[in-house]
Design a protein around this motif. Structure first.
Motif, PDB file in Angstrom:
ATOM      1  N   GLU A  25       0.864  -1.180   0.000  1.00  8.07           N
ATOM      2  CA  GLU A  25       0.000   0.000   0.000  1.00  8.07           C
ATOM      3  C   GLU A  25       0.902   1.232   0.000  1.00  8.07           C
ATOM      4  O   GLU A  25       1.836   1.335   0.801  1.00  8.07           O
ATOM      5  CB  GLU A  25      -0.928  -0.020   1.211  1.00  8.07           C
ATOM      6  N   THR A  26       0.634   2.144  -0.947  1.00  8.09           N
ATOM      7  CA  THR A  26       1.534   3.265  -1.216  1.00  8.09           C
ATOM      8  C   THR A  26       0.721   4.554  -1.291  1.00  8.09           C
ATOM      9  O   THR A  26      -0.420   4.532  -1.754  1.00  8.09           O
ATOM     10  CB  THR A  26       2.229   3.020  -2.586  1.00  8.09           C
ATOM     11  N   GLU A 306      -6.573   3.468  -5.766  1.00  5.89           N
ATOM     12  CA  GLU A 306      -6.500   2.321  -6.684  1.00  5.89           C
ATOM     13  C   GLU A 306      -6.112   1.053  -5.919  1.00  5.89           C
ATOM     14  O   GLU A 306      -5.491   1.127  -4.870  1.00  5.89           O
ATOM     15  CB  GLU A 306      -5.457   2.590  -7.776  1.00  5.89           C
ATOM     16  N   PRO A 307      -6.452  -0.111  -6.485  1.00  5.94           N
ATOM     17  CA  PRO A 307      -6.005  -1.365  -5.860  1.00  5.94           C
ATOM     18  C   PRO A 307      -4.484  -1.519  -5.984  1.00  5.94           C
ATOM     19  O   PRO A 307      -3.900  -1.045  -6.961  1.00  5.94           O
ATOM     20  CB  PRO A 307      -6.700  -2.454  -6.691  1.00  5.94           C
ATOM     21  N   THR A 308      -3.872  -2.191  -5.018  1.00  2.06           N
ATOM     22  CA  THR A 308      -2.421  -2.425  -5.098  1.00  2.06           C
ATOM     23  C   THR A 308      -2.059  -3.207  -6.371  1.00  2.06           C
ATOM     24  O   THR A 308      -0.952  -3.069  -6.875  1.00  2.06           O
ATOM     25  CB  THR A 308      -1.912  -3.230  -3.876  1.00  2.06           C
ATOM     26  N   SER A 365      -5.001  -2.558  -0.594  1.00  2.00           N
ATOM     27  CA  SER A 365      -5.018  -3.992  -0.913  1.00  2.00           C
ATOM     28  C   SER A 365      -6.464  -4.494  -0.997  1.00  2.00           C
ATOM     29  O   SER A 365      -7.377  -3.905  -0.404  1.00  2.00           O
ATOM     30  CB  SER A 365      -4.272  -4.781   0.169  1.00  2.00           C
ATOM     31  N   ASP A 366      -6.656  -5.595  -1.696  1.00  2.00           N
ATOM     32  CA  ASP A 366      -7.987  -6.206  -1.762  1.00  2.00           C
ATOM     33  C   ASP A 366      -8.461  -6.598  -0.360  1.00  2.00           C
ATOM     34  O   ASP A 366      -9.636  -6.420  -0.030  1.00  2.00           O
ATOM     35  CB  ASP A 366      -7.961  -7.461  -2.651  1.00  2.00           C
ATOM     36  N   GLU A 367      -7.543  -7.132   0.453  1.00  2.00           N
ATOM     37  CA  GLU A 367      -7.914  -7.556   1.812  1.00  2.00           C
ATOM     38  C   GLU A 367      -8.454  -6.370   2.608  1.00  2.00           C
ATOM     39  O   GLU A 367      -9.422  -6.489   3.341  1.00  2.00           O
ATOM     40  CB  GLU A 367      -6.697  -8.149   2.548  1.00  2.00           C
TER      41      GLU A 367
END
Ligand SMILES: *Cc1c(COP(=O)(O)O)cnc(C)c1O
Length: 450
Positions: A25-26, A306-308, A365-367
């Motif tokens: 994650e950024t 955005e997603p990772t 992240s999706d999680e």
């Protein structure tokens, strides 16, 4: 070698690429952001264009309330409400171990009528614009007519001579398909592999032709474009470049301005507004952000999420390469549960037009999206699809402020305490119950693990 350079040399010039490639994650605040007065001209569109789009949607209101009775209560205007989410804010603070200042709100595009996602703005607008152009040219309609006449067999027979095609990961196809079919168009939706079965089923039940691909969004779009090019009766909705889609989204801002005023919320330099927008190809968040900058000037801060696994816009703007680079070029797989966000290559139009207007970018992240989905339901009783949660961590990312963004934006303590943070919840209302239960179960399990 990636675009002529080794990975190590990319890392040396753009250190955050290392984190993106590691799927961490950024967060990146854009150092090139410039005052709206200087940068708004980059877009090549103006407040007059947004006003024109808004007027067009008003002309269509009488048609929409007839064809889609669920829009009756809003007078045929497709709009969503805003909702304070203080319980979520509390739990988020605990989750991230941060005291979160300001007030957290939710924009419920998840509950937009007709297609239950943010695509009910741009997607439907582009279909209506195309229909109006055709009908005016054929003298079937004048600008002063009551557009309810378009809900007729005569109009449907007329539009039935024409085709609309679009490539989609799901939600855009739903908006274009449902709206296009209602008007009588022959609609073909080219669906990427990640599109949900229920969305394909729903479209087919509306008489839409759905073509399925085993590859991702970019391929579905280029196939759609190719098919449309060989057919002059076919209008291709170009999600990667369409100005009309963009303008359809931009109308949201003036309406939000009224909603905030009605809720007694001030937006100015000392009461900044932070808006967190889930980003796929960029048209929806870009159009909304453009409208927001026109409506609120420098008092609004637009941050894309955005997603990772699909950080295409962050990669494009960060490197300045825009649509010349894809996440796959760097070995990032573009596989995510976040439906509308599984895009590996950003819109070149949006990235270039908005590179001095967008305040920041971050990945989730999706999680985390699943966990937040369950947290949202537990704290506020609102059910959303995974992508719609991408905006939730934004308030914490801004306040963690790794890169001194708040100081650069000249936001003092007082302004941070008085800020409003708006999470743009982009979809979820049409997710079938069993599917939603599965999302929630997965999210609760992840939450329990901590
Ligand atoms: C499409 C979509 C987005 C992002 O829109 P883009 O124009 O692709 O950037 C965000 N959330 C949901 C649910 C979507 O369907």
């Amino acid at each position: 070698m990636i675009l002529g350079k080794t990975l190590e040399s990319w890392y040396a010039s753009y250190p955050l690429i290392r984190d993106l490639v590691a799927l961490q994650e950024t967060t990146w605040f854009n150092p090139a952001v410039a005052p709206v007065a200087e940068s708004i001209g980059d877009v090549g569109l103006t407040a007059a264009d947004v006003a024109d789009a808004s007027a067009r949607l008003t002309r269509f209101a009488s048609y929409l309330r007839r064809a889609f009775p669920e829009t009756e209560c809003s007078g045929g205007i497709i709009e969503s409400d805003i909702l304070p989410v203080p319980h979520l804010q509390q739990l988020l603070g605990e989750r991230y171990g941060q005291a979160l200042q300001g007030a957290l709100w939710l924009k419920r595009d998840s509950h937009l009528p007709i297609s239950g996602s943010i695509k009910a703005r741009g997607g439907i607008y582009e279909v209506l614009k195309h229909a109006e152009d055709l009908a005016l040219a054929a003298n079937l309609l004048t600008l002063d007519d009551d557009y309810a006449v378009l809900d007729s067999d005569k109009a449907r027979a007329f539009f039935g001579q024409y085709k609309i095609a679009v490539g989609s990961t799901g939600n855009l196809g739903m908006s274009i398909g449902i709206m296009g079919a209602a008007l009588g168009f022959q609609v073909t939706v080219h669906m990427s592999a990640d599109a949900r079965q229920w969305k394909k089923d729903k479209l087919r039940s509306h008489g839409v032709t759905v073509i399925e691909y085993s590859s991702d969004y970019s391929v579905a779009v280029s196939q759609g474009r190719q098919q449309a090019e060989s057919d002059p009766a076919c209008h291709f909705v170009d999600d990667e470049n369409s100005v009309n889609l963009f303008l359809g989204y931009s109308v949201a801002a003036e309406r939000l301005k009224k909603q905030l005023a009605a809720a007694g919320i001030t937006v100015d330099a000392q009461h900044p507004l932070f808006v967190y927008l889930p980003c796929g190809v960029g048209g929806a968040p870009g159009g909304v952000a453009f409208g927001l900058k026109l409506a609120f000037g420098d008092a609004v801060h637009c941050i894309f999420a955005e997603p990772t696994h699909s950080p295409c816009m962050m990669l494009g703007v960060y490197t300045g390469l825009h649509d010349e680079v894809s996440v796959q070029d760097f070995g990032i797989d573009n596989v995510t549960a976040a439906d509308g966000l599984a895009v590996g290559r950003a819109s070149g139009f949006v990235g270039k037009a908005m590179q001095r207007l967008l305040d920041g970018f971050y990945t989730v992240s999706d999680e985390e999206m699943y966990s937040l989905l369950a947290l949202m339901e537990r704290s506020e009783g609102v059910r959303l699809e995974p992508s719609a949660l991408a905006g939730v961590p934004g308030i914490a990312r801004v306040q963690a402020d790794q890169q001194g963004y708040l100081a650069r934006a000249r936001l003092d303590r007082q302004a941070i305490v008085q800020a409003t943070h708006l999470v743009w919840a982009t979809g979820g209302n049409m997710v079938p119950c069993d599917e939603m239960e599965a999302y929630l179960a997965k999210g609760r399990e992840l939450l329990a693990k901590g």
